[in-house]
Design an enzyme around this catalytic site. Structure first.
Site, PDB file in Angstrom:
ATOM      1  N   MET A  22       0.847  -1.196   0.000  1.00  0.00           N
ATOM      2  CA  MET A  22       0.000   0.000   0.000  1.00  0.00           C
ATOM      3  C   MET A  22       0.879   1.241   0.000  1.00  0.00           C
ATOM      4  O   MET A  22       1.526   1.564   0.989  1.00  0.00           O
ATOM      5  CB  MET A  22      -0.943  -0.022   1.198  1.00  0.00           C
ATOM      6  CG  MET A  22      -1.832  -1.270   1.229  1.00  0.00           C
ATOM      7  SD  MET A  22      -2.988  -1.302   2.613  1.00  0.00           S
ATOM      8  CE  MET A  22      -4.122   0.015   2.131  1.00  0.00           C
ATOM      9  N   SER A  23       0.915   1.922  -1.143  1.00  0.00           N
ATOM     10  CA  SER A  23       1.796   3.075  -1.315  1.00  0.00           C
ATOM     11  C   SER A  23       1.262   4.323  -0.643  1.00  0.00           C
ATOM     12  O   SER A  23       2.005   5.270  -0.392  1.00  0.00           O
ATOM     13  CB  SER A  23       1.982   3.355  -2.809  1.00  0.00           C
ATOM     14  OG  SER A  23       0.748   3.781  -3.376  1.00  0.00           O
ATOM     15  N   GLY A  24      -0.032   4.357  -0.377  1.00  0.00           N
ATOM     16  CA  GLY A  24      -0.663   5.570   0.109  1.00  0.00           C
ATOM     17  C   GLY A  24      -1.485   6.238  -0.965  1.00  0.00           C
ATOM     18  O   GLY A  24      -2.099   7.281  -0.734  1.00  0.00           O
ATOM     19  N   ASP A  27      -4.891   3.705  -6.071  1.00  0.00           N
ATOM     20  CA  ASP A  27      -4.887   2.417  -6.769  1.00  0.00           C
ATOM     21  C   ASP A  27      -4.568   1.258  -5.829  1.00  0.00           C
ATOM     22  O   ASP A  27      -5.267   0.240  -5.820  1.00  0.00           O
ATOM     23  CB  ASP A  27      -3.878   2.430  -7.927  1.00  0.00           C
ATOM     24  CG  ASP A  27      -4.309   3.334  -9.063  1.00  0.00           C
ATOM     25  OD1 ASP A  27      -5.527   3.474  -9.271  1.00  0.00           O
ATOM     26  OD2 ASP A  27      -3.433   3.898  -9.731  1.00  0.00           O
ATOM     27  N   LEU A  47       5.962   0.402   2.406  1.00  0.00           N
ATOM     28  CA  LEU A  47       7.417   0.284   2.354  1.00  0.00           C
ATOM     29  C   LEU A  47       8.073   1.617   2.664  1.00  0.00           C
ATOM     30  O   LEU A  47       7.861   2.615   1.958  1.00  0.00           O
ATOM     31  CB  LEU A  47       7.859  -0.198   0.973  1.00  0.00           C
ATOM     32  CG  LEU A  47       7.243  -1.519   0.499  1.00  0.00           C
ATOM     33  CD1 LEU A  47       7.829  -1.913  -0.848  1.00  0.00           C
ATOM     34  CD2 LEU A  47       7.454  -2.609   1.531  1.00  0.00           C
ATOM     35  N   CYS A 116      12.593  -0.761  -9.388  1.00  0.00           N
ATOM     36  CA  CYS A 116      11.958  -0.940  -8.085  1.00  0.00           C
ATOM     37  C   CYS A 116      11.042  -2.154  -8.087  1.00  0.00           C
ATOM     38  O   CYS A 116      11.008  -2.928  -7.119  1.00  0.00           O
ATOM     39  CB  CYS A 116      11.167   0.315  -7.719  1.00  0.00           C
ATOM     40  SG  CYS A 116      10.413   0.273  -6.081  1.00  0.00           S
ATOM     41  N   GLY A 140      -1.321  -2.275  -6.823  1.00  0.00           N
ATOM     42  CA  GLY A 140      -2.320  -1.552  -7.598  1.00  0.00           C
ATOM     43  C   GLY A 140      -1.940  -1.340  -9.044  1.00  0.00           C
ATOM     44  O   GLY A 140      -2.493  -0.459  -9.710  1.00  0.00           O
ATOM     45  N   CYS A 215      10.237   9.335  -7.169  1.00  0.00           N
ATOM     46  CA  CYS A 215       9.917   9.556  -5.762  1.00  0.00           C
ATOM     47  C   CYS A 215      11.106  10.037  -4.941  1.00  0.00           C
ATOM     48  O   CYS A 215      10.932  10.793  -3.985  1.00  0.00           O
ATOM     49  CB  CYS A 215       9.331   8.290  -5.151  1.00  0.00           C
ATOM     50  SG  CYS A 215      10.507   6.921  -4.975  1.00  0.00           S
TER      51      CYS A 215
END
Length: 385
Positions: A22-24, A27, A47, A116, A140, A215
């Site tokens: 869950m990236s935040g 999606d 992460l 990544c 996602g 990022c």
């Protein structure tokens, strides 16, 4: 054939233990919610990819900042799943950030998102997930995994071509595909509809803008980021016959096909724009020329990775994608002495060493490799005399 996005594994056909990355962003939150709604035993994980998350680009990134971690935690609470933060900062620094810097230093153009996926999400994260007894990693991404009755797995484009992200997943091998889950891949819905679904589910990230750029470059200034790590070194910008037409502060700040930011003081004889044709880190020289000099007819790529079965020996027809949002182009390709040789049906432009070439057979991802060298179309001598 099992439903798209479903992995096979020791619990095939039953409830799976799923680790949702869950990236935040919206999606990954909707993907985790769909996996839980499908009856799987889902645990969310964010992460931590920076030793100092505040140094990563903040705002509506949906990726790696402190606020993204908090957004992911709130989404997990709404979905009703356990949530953890895992520190993979050192691995990310070594495998993604340092690789990014060293590739640019060597005159190549890397794709950090692809790296990544290969090294972090479906290597370090997946290995840890399997060690803890999980069956699959859920993300996602917009792509589809199809599993046939005989156990063969294939990675395909997303049902909605406009959102397809299979290019950055072209590095996944058969083992990784066996434990990959992409709940959004077979969704024929617009991004607005995904956001509307998130809103119906009560997810606060429903209106959070998509992530973009890189990022780990806080201000979006890639050239400045590289200069801090590689230093500045004045070098020449030359035209095709070697005549100096400008200067720069580091060849690493350029990429093949670049037009803007060249700071060339001398106009071309024909008055047309000039583009970066070649980058030589050895003598810190950047060569520029006309757009037609960028025409590439073929390439050689190294370190091929196959998404499922290794393709049969010999040259065959495929389509190829050369960048994340690039178009499919028809090619003929084969593996020769461990390297992928690709010939284009028509010349293409903007092909840079370091980029990934991803081969497709229809919607199926065949595999990917890293571009090492390109072959340019020959032009009449007068054209660049």
């Amino acid at each position: 054939m099992t439903f798209p996005g479903a992995p096979t594994g020791p619990r095939d056909g039953s409830r799976l233990r799923v680790l949702a990355a869950m990236s935040g962003g919206v999606d990954s939150a909707v993907a985790a919610a769909r996996a839980a709604e499908a009856g799987h035993d889902v645990t969310g994980v964010h992460l931590a990819l920076s030793a100092n998350p505040q140094s990563f680009r903040t705002g509506a990134r949906g990726c790696c900042t402190i606020e993204d971690s908090r957004d992911a935690r709130r989404a997990a609470d709404v979905i009703g799943i356990p949530f953890y933060v895992w520190d993979l900062a050192e691995r990310f620094r070594e495998d993604v950030v340092e690789d990014f810097v060293s590739e640019y230093a060597a005159g190549r153009t890397p794709n950090p998102c692809l790296r990544c996926n290969e090294k972090i999400k479906f290597a370090a994260l997946l290995d840890k997930a399997l060690a803890l007894g999980f069956d699959a990693v859920c993300t996602g991404h917009y792509a589809t995994v199809v599993t046939h009755g005989d156990g063969r797995r294939e990675l395909h484009r997303a049902s909605d071509a406009a959102k397809d992200q299979s290019y950055v997943l072209g590095v996944l091998d058969d083992r990784q595909l066996a434990h990959a889950m992409f709940p959004l891949g077979d969704t024929l819905t617009t991004k607005d509809e995904i956001r509307a679904e998130a809103e119906r589910r009560g997810l606060a990230v429903a209106r959070k803008p998509d992530s973009h750029d890189i990022c780990f470059i806080a201000d979006g200034d890639t050239q400045g980021f590289l200069a801090k790590r590689l230093g500045t070194a004045e070098g020449a910008i030359v035209d095709e016959d070697g005549t100096r037409v400008g200067s720069h502060e580091g060849a690493y700040g350029f990429t093949i096909g670049q037009r803007k930011g060249l700071r060339i003081g001398t106009p071309a004889p024909d008055g047309k724009p000039r583009y970066v044709l070649d980058i030589s880190p050895v003598d810190n020289t950047v060569t520029v020329g006309p757009a037609e000099a960028l025409d590439v007819t073929g390439l050689t790529a190294i370190r091929p990775r196959w998404c499922g079965d290794v393709p049969p020996a010999g040259e065959a027809a495929y389509t190829a994608q050369l960048r994340a949002h690039g178009e499919d182009v028809p090619v003929r390709a084969e593996v020769v002495d461990g390297e992928l040789r690709v010939r284009f049906a028509q010349p293409v432009r903007g092909v840079a060493p370091g980029q990934a070439v991803v081969l497709y057979d229809g919607t199926q991802v065949v595999g990917s490799a890293t571009i090492a060298t390109t072959e340019r179309r020959e032009r009449p001598a007068a054209a660049h005399a």
